[in-house]
Design an enzyme around this catalytic site. Structure first.
Site, short mmCIF file in Angstrom:
data_model
loop_
_atom_site.label_atom_id
_atom_site.label_comp_id
_atom_site.label_asym_id
_atom_site.label_seq_id
_atom_site.Cartn_x
_atom_site.Cartn_y
_atom_site.Cartn_z
N HIS A 281 -10.38 4.83 49.45
CA HIS A 281 -10.23 5.03 50.89
C HIS A 281 -11.51 5.58 51.53
O HIS A 281 -11.54 5.78 52.76
CB HIS A 281 -9.07 5.98 51.19
CG HIS A 281 -7.73 5.45 50.81
ND1 HIS A 281 -7.27 4.22 51.21
CD2 HIS A 281 -6.74 5.98 50.03
CE1 HIS A 281 -6.06 4.01 50.72
NE2 HIS A 281 -5.71 5.07 49.99
N HIS B 176 -1.73 1.42 48.04
CA HIS B 176 -2.33 1.45 49.38
C HIS B 176 -3.55 0.55 49.44
O HIS B 176 -4.29 0.42 48.47
CB HIS B 176 -2.74 2.88 49.74
CG HIS B 176 -1.64 3.88 49.65
ND1 HIS B 176 -1.43 4.66 48.53
CD2 HIS B 176 -0.67 4.22 50.54
CE1 HIS B 176 -0.39 5.45 48.73
NE2 HIS B 176 0.09 5.21 49.93
N ASP C 204 0.26 3.94 41.61
CA ASP C 204 1.27 4.38 42.57
C ASP C 204 2.13 3.23 43.08
O ASP C 204 3.05 3.46 43.88
CB ASP C 204 0.64 5.13 43.74
CG ASP C 204 -0.63 4.49 44.27
OD1 ASP C 204 -1.04 3.43 43.74
OD2 ASP C 204 -1.23 5.05 45.21
#
Length: 342
Positions: free
Chosen positions: A158, A195, A282
């Site tokens: 990120h 994500h 995740d």
């Protein structure tokens, strides 16, 4: 398989973050390291300490302005009367193409996209050692090993060239890809985290030498919200070199593996010389973030499938948070990958 990790990576110990406006314990905890180390060892990895590579490999993908901020902001923040124990922004610019603030508070807002990446006195060194683990894994692959694992914590995908976000400060996957570029004309990054790897996408968005491919929960109602949509294809010379595959919430093994085959088609068309796998665990059905429903056997199959690409591969740890199966999921992926590499 060789794995790289340094004890300094545990020292970063964030206390909280905001979730839907409410303070919550930060899930990016040092204990993740113990679970991941156990998982790597169970998969037969040999753990090696990375070397100190200095700022060169990190500066190859991050701006000097940003790295100076990361190194010095904690000390500057502590000089503010009444400041929080960790650096957490309280203001953000709506545009970042104007003047650069002189104050610590303004720079925190400029260089930190959200409240999920608080900076403490240990963050800078932990992030550097995390990045150096990725550097050593990439150099091992350059030296001829078919694959290497970088236990990177804090994670990195990120982090943009000049912005921290989502628990990430230095983009380890981007650092690894840039190191591989020393020998490889083309490098692909395959991000399988829950994500979207928005920072990785941002770093390479205008470049045709690094293909970025990401499978992730559809961001229309999921972090990072503003990036990761299917129409984001790159820009300028990089147009067509970014490929996003957003998945419906709770997608299971079959759906994930089906999307992975689509990703492989794009990677084969790019014909890379080397691969970086941004490995998020995740996507697991029992992960605290609960976005997708991949099982532990599913991670084995994902590892097997990626290994069939037959590319020199750097596996860089991204997400995957505290649950009983975290280490097992890493073992499954590495076992599947290693089994198909032999």
């Amino acid at each position: 398989m060789k794995a790289f990790y340094a004890e300094e990576q545990k020292r970063h110990d964030p206390k909280a973050f905001l979730s839907s406006g409410a303070p919550q314990p930060n899930p990016e905890q040092p204990e993740r390291v113990e679970r991941l180390l156990a998982g790597a060892l169970s998969a037969g990895c040999t753990i090696e300490r990375p070397r100190n590579h200095g700022l060169g490999p990190v500066a190859a993908v991050h701006t000097p302005e940003y790295l100076d901020f990361l190194e010095h902001i904690y000390a500057r923040w502590q000089r503010i009367e009444g400041a929080s124990a960790e650096v957490i922004p309280n203001i953000h610019p709506i545009a970042r193409n104007g003047s650069y603030p002189a104050s610590a508070v303004g720079q925190a807002g400029y260089h930190m996209a959200d409240t999920a990446c608080p900076i403490s006195g240990e963050t800078w060194q932990s992030a550097l050692w995390s990045a150096w683990s990725a550097v050593d894994a990439a150099e091992a692959v350059i030296s001829g090993v078919p694959a290497a694992y970088a236990l990177c914590r804090p994670p990195g995908h990120h982090a943009f060239a000049d912005v921290a976000s989502g628990f990430c400060f230095i983009n380890n996957s981007a650092v690894a890809a840039q190191v591989l570029r020393k020998q490889s004309a083309r490098v692909a990054i395959l991000d399988v985290d829950l994500h979207h790897g928005n920072g990785t996408q941002g770093i390479f968005y205008a470049r045709p030498d690094v293909l970025t491919v990401s499978l992730h929960a559809d961001p229309v109602r999921f972090y990072p919200f503003f990036w990761g949509h299917a129409d984001e294809r790159g820009e300028g010379p990089g147009l067509g070199y970014n490929f996003n595959l957003p998945l419906p919430r709770k997608s299971d093994d079959a759906a994930f593996l089906e999307a992975l085959e689509v990703a492989f088609q794009r990677i084969r068309a790019f014909s890379p010389d080397a691969l970086v796998v941004a490995l998020g665990l995740d996507a697991f059905e029992g992960d605290p973030f609960g976005g997708l429903s991949v099982t532990t056997p599913g991670f084995l199959r994902i590892g097997e499938a990626i290994a069939k690409l037959g590319l020199p591969t750097v596996i860089v740890q991204e997400g995957g948070y505290l649950c009983d199966e975290l280490g097992d999921n890493l073992t499954a992926f590495l076992t599947g990958f290693g089994g198909k590499m032999r």
